[in-house]
Design an enzyme around this catalytic site. Sequence first.
Site, mmCIF file in Angstrom:
data_model
loop_
_atom_site.group_PDB
_atom_site.id
_atom_site.type_symbol
_atom_site.label_atom_id
_atom_site.label_comp_id
_atom_site.label_asym_id
_atom_site.label_seq_id
_atom_site.Cartn_x
_atom_site.Cartn_y
_atom_site.Cartn_z
ATOM 1 C CG HIS A 1 -5.463 11.196 -5.271
ATOM 2 N ND1 HIS A 1 -6.101 9.977 -5.275
ATOM 3 C CD2 HIS A 1 -5.874 11.821 -6.397
ATOM 4 C CE1 HIS A 1 -6.847 9.872 -6.371
ATOM 5 N NE2 HIS A 1 -6.722 10.970 -7.063
ATOM 6 C CB CYS B 1 0.022 33.493 9.410
ATOM 7 S SG CYS B 1 -0.629 31.995 8.657
ATOM 8 C CB SER C 1 -11.567 0.311 -6.915
ATOM 9 O OG SER C 1 -11.514 1.682 -6.578
ATOM 10 C CD GLU D 1 -12.156 -8.827 -5.449
ATOM 11 O OE1 GLU D 1 -13.158 -9.005 -6.181
ATOM 12 O OE2 GLU D 1 -11.855 -9.548 -4.489
ATOM 13 C CB ALA E 1 0.794 -5.667 -5.622
HETATM 14 P P1 OAD Z 1 -9.638 1.417 -3.507
HETATM 15 O O1 OAD Z 1 -9.737 1.116 -2.067
HETATM 16 O O2 OAD Z 1 -10.819 2.022 -4.171
HETATM 17 O O3 OAD Z 1 -9.279 0.084 -4.313
HETATM 18 C C1 OAD Z 1 -8.244 -0.764 -3.896
HETATM 19 C C2 OAD Z 1 -8.062 -1.847 -4.939
HETATM 20 O O4 OAD Z 1 -6.952 -2.628 -4.563
HETATM 21 C C3 OAD Z 1 -9.256 -2.799 -5.086
HETATM 22 O O5 OAD Z 1 -9.594 -2.906 -6.463
HETATM 23 C C4 OAD Z 1 -8.723 -4.131 -4.553
HETATM 24 O O6 OAD Z 1 -9.253 -5.254 -5.245
HETATM 25 C C5 OAD Z 1 -7.230 -4.000 -4.848
HETATM 26 N N1 OAD Z 1 -6.344 -4.794 -3.969
HETATM 27 C C6 OAD Z 1 -6.534 -5.164 -2.673
HETATM 28 N N2 OAD Z 1 -5.487 -5.860 -2.210
HETATM 29 C C7 OAD Z 1 -4.582 -5.940 -3.233
HETATM 30 C C8 OAD Z 1 -3.285 -6.512 -3.372
HETATM 31 N N3 OAD Z 1 -2.690 -7.170 -2.386
HETATM 32 N N4 OAD Z 1 -2.656 -6.388 -4.582
HETATM 33 C C9 OAD Z 1 -3.251 -5.730 -5.604
HETATM 34 N N5 OAD Z 1 -4.468 -5.172 -5.518
HETATM 35 C C10 OAD Z 1 -5.136 -5.258 -4.355
HETATM 36 O O7 OAD Z 1 -8.331 2.317 -3.708
HETATM 37 P P2 OAD Z 1 -7.954 3.303 -4.907
HETATM 38 O O8 OAD Z 1 -8.407 2.792 -6.203
HETATM 39 O O9 OAD Z 1 -6.516 3.624 -4.734
HETATM 40 O O10 OAD Z 1 -8.396 9.263 -2.671
HETATM 41 O O11 OAD Z 1 -8.812 4.589 -4.516
HETATM 42 C C11 OAD Z 1 -8.683 5.762 -5.284
HETATM 43 C C12 OAD Z 1 -8.802 6.977 -4.400
HETATM 44 O O12 OAD Z 1 -10.030 6.916 -3.649
HETATM 45 C C13 OAD Z 1 -7.732 7.064 -3.320
HETATM 46 O O13 OAD Z 1 -6.537 7.697 -3.781
HETATM 47 C C14 OAD Z 1 -8.384 7.891 -2.255
HETATM 48 C C15 OAD Z 1 -9.786 7.319 -2.284
HETATM 49 O O14 OAD Z 1 -10.802 8.177 -1.871
HETATM 50 C C16 OAD Z 1 -7.825 10.179 -1.867
HETATM 51 O O15 OAD Z 1 -7.308 9.945 -0.811
HETATM 52 C C17 OAD Z 1 -7.877 11.526 -2.426
#
Ligand code: OAD
Length: 236
Positions: free
Chosen positions: A114, A143, A182, A208, A224
């Site tokens: 991303h 530019c 997620s 989760e 993690a």
């Molecule tokens: P999310 O915010 O959707 O999900 C974060 C996940 O991390 C959740 O499932 C939590 O349960 C888990 N979590 C929280 N704390 C944790 C810990 N200490 N150890 C392990 N897991 C933990 O984030 P992403 O799935 O990364 O896009 O979101 C995907 C994309 O959506 C991102 O890259 C971003 C966003 O819009 C862009 O920026 C383009």
Amino acid sequence: MIPTIQPDDYQHIIFFTGAGMSAESGVPTYRGHGGIWHQYNWEAYACQKAFDRDPQKVLEFHELRRKAALTCQPHDGHRVIAELEQQHPAVTIVTQNVDGMHQRAGSEKVIELHGSYWRVRCSRHGVTEDIGEAYSGYTCAQCGEWLRPDIIWFEDMLNQTVISQATSAIAQCDLFISIGTSGVVWPAAGFPEIASKNGARCIEINPEPSPQSQFCSDVITQAAGEVLPKLFDLCN
Ligand code: OAD
């Protein structure tokens, strides 16, 4: 129950990370408790239309996120991954994160699906690195055009070269460890299924459950930074 993994038992190891990987460093996730998309409307800050409407506002938002990320430090989990990369011939990190935390911990083979907070893009003069709290400038030095953060926003096309690189590494891996995502943003959400269908052992680390849990033989519902040192028996 956290299994112990012997890295030498595997030929190709993929760490597939999302925002939860950086949560213990203090970088907010996107969804869930304290998530960025609960606080900010992505339509105003994270899409091309928002940038075309008000580039200054979008750049200021990203500058705030850069400043916040630089106040955070990589944790033990990032360090374990970086250490394994040094020791093992075929470790690849495929991340959805734009915060550069893996690289700050010492990782080198990082596929950023991303984009990155630390790059900007001019439509005429291409991508440049820009590391620091504040952007070096909001406009292109050559530019004068507004510089766009080099991040995949909502409604953007993904970089097909990056996606192909990630997909081919994942299809070849025999150990796939999904951490802190997620699993709702595609095509990344499909990666655990690809790994599993190609016969990899799939492990999920996430407090989760996620839609990806079904593809994982080991689902570890803990944070993690706690799990990774134990998983690889690197607690000391
Ligand atoms: P999310 O915010 O959707 O999900 C974060 C996940 O991390 C959740 O499932 C939590 O349960 C888990 N979590 C929280 N704390 C944790 C810990 N200490 N150890 C392990 N897991 C933990 O984030 P992403 O799935 O990364 O896009 O979101 C995907 C994309 O959506 C991102 O890259 C971003 C966003 O819009 C862009 O920026 C383009």
